[in-house]
Motif scaffolding. Structure first.
Motif, PDB file in Angstrom:
ATOM      1  N   ILE A   4     -10.877   1.004   5.012  1.00  0.00           N
ATOM      2  CA  ILE A   4      -9.550   0.505   4.628  1.00  0.00           C
ATOM      3  C   ILE A   4      -8.785   0.066   5.879  1.00  0.00           C
ATOM      4  CG2 ILE A   4      -7.320   1.171   3.626  1.00  0.00           C
ATOM      5  CD1 ILE A   4      -8.932   3.043   1.746  1.00  0.00           C
ATOM      6  N   SER A  52      -3.874   7.710  -3.104  1.00  0.00           N
ATOM      7  CA  SER A  52      -3.681   6.922  -1.889  1.00  0.00           C
ATOM      8  C   SER A  52      -3.641   7.830  -0.675  1.00  0.00           C
ATOM      9  CB  SER A  52      -2.359   6.154  -1.999  1.00  0.00           C
ATOM     10  OG  SER A  52      -1.971   5.690  -0.735  1.00  0.00           O
ATOM     11  N   GLU A  60      -9.306   8.310  -2.274  1.00  0.00           N
ATOM     12  CA  GLU A  60      -9.810   6.936  -2.300  1.00  0.00           C
ATOM     13  C   GLU A  60     -11.330   6.886  -2.165  1.00  0.00           C
ATOM     14  OE1 GLU A  60      -7.384   5.763   0.925  1.00  0.00           O
ATOM     15  OE2 GLU A  60      -5.903   4.795  -0.323  1.00  0.00           O
ATOM     16  N   GLU A  61     -11.919   8.047  -1.855  1.00  0.00           N
ATOM     17  CA  GLU A  61     -13.366   8.069  -1.625  1.00  0.00           C
ATOM     18  C   GLU A  61     -14.115   8.819  -2.722  1.00  0.00           C
ATOM     19  OE1 GLU A  61     -14.482   8.742   2.534  1.00  0.00           O
ATOM     20  OE2 GLU A  61     -12.353   8.688   2.998  1.00  0.00           O
ATOM     21  N   VAL A  62     -13.428   9.093  -3.824  1.00  0.00           N
ATOM     22  CA  VAL A  62     -14.099   9.746  -4.956  1.00  0.00           C
ATOM     23  C   VAL A  62     -13.957   8.863  -6.193  1.00  0.00           C
ATOM     24  CG1 VAL A  62     -13.692  12.091  -4.109  1.00  0.00           C
ATOM     25  CG2 VAL A  62     -12.025  11.051  -5.617  1.00  0.00           C
ATOM     26  N   VAL A 120      -3.707  -0.733  -4.449  1.00  0.00           N
ATOM     27  CA  VAL A 120      -4.576   0.451  -4.486  1.00  0.00           C
ATOM     28  C   VAL A 120      -5.940   0.057  -3.925  1.00  0.00           C
ATOM     29  CG1 VAL A 120      -5.661   2.189  -5.966  1.00  0.00           C
ATOM     30  CG2 VAL A 120      -3.376   1.373  -6.500  1.00  0.00           C
ATOM     31  N   ILE A 121      -6.414   0.837  -2.971  1.00  0.00           N
ATOM     32  CA  ILE A 121      -7.722   0.525  -2.389  1.00  0.00           C
ATOM     33  C   ILE A 121      -8.629   1.749  -2.522  1.00  0.00           C
ATOM     34  CG2 ILE A 121      -8.943  -0.375  -0.374  1.00  0.00           C
ATOM     35  CD1 ILE A 121      -6.301  -1.362   0.721  1.00  0.00           C
ATOM     36  N   GLN A 122      -9.815   1.520  -3.049  1.00  0.00           N
ATOM     37  CA  GLN A 122     -10.805   2.600  -3.130  1.00  0.00           C
ATOM     38  C   GLN A 122     -11.889   2.334  -2.099  1.00  0.00           C
ATOM     39  OE1 GLN A 122     -11.335   2.357  -7.595  1.00  0.00           O
ATOM     40  NE2 GLN A 122     -12.040   4.427  -7.181  1.00  0.00           N
ATOM     41  N   GLY A 123     -12.242   3.383  -1.359  1.00  0.00           N
ATOM     42  CA  GLY A 123     -13.267   3.241  -0.330  1.00  0.00           C
ATOM     43  C   GLY A 123     -12.978   4.201   0.803  1.00  0.00           C
ATOM     44  N   SER A 124     -13.787   4.164   1.850  1.00  0.00           N
ATOM     45  CA  SER A 124     -13.566   5.117   2.930  1.00  0.00           C
ATOM     46  C   SER A 124     -12.349   4.700   3.758  1.00  0.00           C
ATOM     47  CB  SER A 124     -14.804   5.218   3.820  1.00  0.00           C
ATOM     48  OG  SER A 124     -14.747   4.266   4.841  1.00  0.00           O
ATOM     49  N   GLU A 125     -11.692   5.711   4.331  1.00  0.00           N
ATOM     50  CA  GLU A 125     -10.457   5.476   5.082  1.00  0.00           C
ATOM     51  C   GLU A 125     -10.709   4.523   6.249  1.00  0.00           C
ATOM     52  OE1 GLU A 125      -8.686   9.034   6.604  1.00  0.00           O
ATOM     53  OE2 GLU A 125      -6.877   7.976   7.175  1.00  0.00           O
ATOM     54  N   TYR A 139       0.843  -1.198   0.000  1.00  0.00           N
ATOM     55  CA  TYR A 139       0.000   0.000   0.000  1.00  0.00           C
ATOM     56  C   TYR A 139       0.878   1.248   0.000  1.00  0.00           C
ATOM     57  CZ  TYR A 139      -3.591   3.306   1.540  1.00  0.00           C
ATOM     58  OH  TYR A 139      -4.442   4.378   1.638  1.00  0.00           O
TER      59      TYR A 139
END
Lengths: 118, 454
Positions: free
Chosen positions: A105, B70, B208-210, A97-102, A91
């Motif tokens: 994650i 990131s 990461e949230e868009v 790569v991670i998409q989503g809310s912190e 990471y």
């Protein structure tokens, strides 16, 4: 390069680790999430579904929108879900790569930590 | 292929987050210092110039963030552009400086509250604030997007309202808008003016949230634009209605200004503004640093003790507690020494260094990874990243020339971080490898062997 089968096997190993940990199931009982795992270098996609603390792994994409999308090369994904590497290293170097809310994650990282340890 | 996310952030929230993280109580102090470098009513010139220069940095962060969306932010950008060691040294130093900003912030806020309730010592306020934010962090309570919108836009509107009321009250006429009183003063004012925008780039973890990474770039630019106008008007109003020497010698110039304009009602309003401004900065600062500490511990560059998690709240409680103790120590030091302005200047210099490195990172990555996917590419070739690198290097040097103590502190911090990364980190990693090898053989390899034997 890992194969789709190897990623499936690693996710199965992750699933078994999760199933053995009752505390983790209890902690995740209110964390209902759909997580897509996809490889960037081969045609491979899996879906992790967490519902009322129960985890299930299916091949392919879900039929609804996801909460998290985890993307990396097949080698990293296989190593990651076998617990041979921590998610933090790929990471931090951009391989994972991670998409989503912190918070989501972070939760996923915590789950991995609880299953595989340091 | 279905890659849509259930929750995505809106542009309104991105702008509010970027501007909200920047708006803090210490910015009022910095705004007065900016005006102090200049003669006449030229503070607006330095602030708008600072804002304009920050847009070059925002564009660079936009390109970097698009390439690698990131939450790791500069740690990742600099690792790719330079190397992992430089990235770690700079990131660590930056996090220490962020802690210093929190120290200055808590000092200013405590002084404001102490002014209103003199019977309660400033130390009690600092302890209370740190404790509240720490508990919120351990519980995993974050400021929600909607609440962040209300806080930020409420703050901006309040500052503009204060400015217009004050300017109308004295029937203000802009008599000497370009009388800066000399180029040295203007350069220093611009350098310090950059501090007013510190933190706008902390919005990049939201990438990461868009769903569209260009949104973060546009959001940062919009936030800088809104802040530039707001700060310029507010600073002009403060210096036009209240004697500069009264403002410059105080850690609570905005409270003095509010009292002179609207008496007790103004004080109440300004206390509310200060609290709102500090809450967002304070909370975001602690979250950023504690997450950095946690992920560094997971990466084995900080002691493993700092990667412990709360089984109940899923938060990195040891990292948060460590930040609570360090932050408290810095705040108490600032409270005893009253050196809050040194912290402000260190932050201004460090932020300039980070922006200069970001500009250079764009240039280097275009050379190293020309084919990489760039959802947002700065137009005009190397001109904007080049300007960003040169200007912010110059501004950092200007701060060092004006405040040599800042150079001393940053050089000392750099030396300590370099020693840590070169000596301690390899030892931590070596220990981890030994522990790992003893604890578990690679599972994937075992599975492959088992599969073959079957």
């Amino acid at each position: 390069m890992a194969t789709h089968e190897e990623i499936s096997a690693s996710l199965q190993s992750f699933y078994e680790g999760y199933q053995k940990n009752n505390k983790l199931k209890l902690m995740n009982r209110d964390w209902n999430r759909i997580i897509i795992i996809r490889a960037s270098d081969i045609d491979s996609q899996h879906t992790l579904t967490l519902q009322n603390g129960e985890l299930s792994v299916t091949r392919g994409a879900p039929d609804q929108n996801a909460d998290l999308v985890v993307t990396s090369d097949s080698e990293t994904l296989a190593d990651l879900f076998y617990g041979d590497i921590t998610p933090t290293e790929p990471y931090m170097n951009g391989t994972l790569v991670i998409q989503g809310s912190e918070n989501d994650i972070l939760r996923l990282d915590f789950i991995s930590l609880m299953i595989w340890g340091e | 292929m279905n890659l849509k996310l259930k929750k995505v952030l809106t542009m309104r929230t991105i702008v509010a987050t970027s501007a909200g993280l920047t708006l803090s109580s210490s910015t009022f102090v910095a705004a007065v210092q900016v005006a102090g470098f200049l003669a006449g009513d030229a503070a607006w010139l330095a602030i708008l110039t600072g804002g304009l220069l920050c847009t070059t940095a925002a564009l660079c962060f936009g390109e970097l963030n698009g390439m690698t969306p990131s939450a790791a932010g500069i740690r990742l950008y600099f690792s790719r552009a330079y190397n992992d060691r430089i990235s770690l040294i700079v990131s660590m130093l930056y996090m220490v400086v962020v802690m210093g900003v929190i120290g200055a912030e808590s000092y200013v806020l405590a002084r404001v509250l102490n002014e209103v309730w003199p019977s309660v010592p400033a130390l009690v306020w600092i302890l209370a604030m740190f404790s509240i934010v720490t508990v919120l962090n351990v519980l995993g309570i974050k400021i929600a997007g909607g609440f962040q919108n209300v806080l930020t836009y409420g703050l901006v509107l309040s500052m503009l309202a204060f400015a217009f009321i004050a300017l109308a009250k004295v029937n203000f006429q802009l008599t000497s808008p370009f009388a800066s009183g000399g180029s040295i003063g203007l350069v220093n004012a611009v350098a310090l003016g950059v501090f007013l925008f510190v933190g706008f780039e902390w919005v990049t973890p939201l990438a990461e949230e868009v769903t569209h990474h260009r949104m973060v770039s546009k959001g940062m630019l919009l936030a800088i634009g809104i802040l530039s106008v707001t700060y310029a008007l507010f600073t002009i109003a403060m210096t036009a209605t209240t004697p500069r020497e009264t403002l410059a010698g105080s850690p609570i110039p905005h409270l003095i200004f509010a009292r002179s304009i609207l008496s007790d009602a103004g004080v109440t309003w300004m206390v509310a503004i200060t609290l709102a401004a500090s809450i967002t900065t304070f909370n975001a600062g602690l979250i950023s640093v504690s997450r950095f500490v946690y992920s560094s511990a997971r990466e084995h560059v900080l002691p493993p003790l700092l990667s412990k998690i709360s089984m109940r709240f899923f938060t990195p409680w040891t990292a948060i507690l460590a930040i609570f103790l360090i932050g408290l120590a810095i705040s108490i030091t600032v409270l005893i020494t009253h050196q809050y302005l040194v912290m402000v200047n260190i932050a201004a210099a460090m932020e300039s260094i980070i922006y200069a490195l970001a500009g250079l990172a764009v240039i280097r990555l275009r050379g190293k990874m020309p084919e990489a996917d760039r959802p947002f590419r700065i137009p005009g070739g190397y001109i904007i990243p080049g300007i960003c690198t040169l200007v912010f290097t110059g501004l950092a040097l200007a701060v060092f020339a004006s405040f040599p103590i800042v150079l001393l502190y940053i050089a000392l911090g750099l030396l300590i971080c370099t020693w840590y990364v070169n000596v301690v980190v390899p030892e931590l990693k070596r220990r981890y490898q030994i522990q790992k090898a003893a604890a578990k053989p690679p599972r994937r390899l075992m599975a492959q062997k088992k599969s073959k034997s079957d």
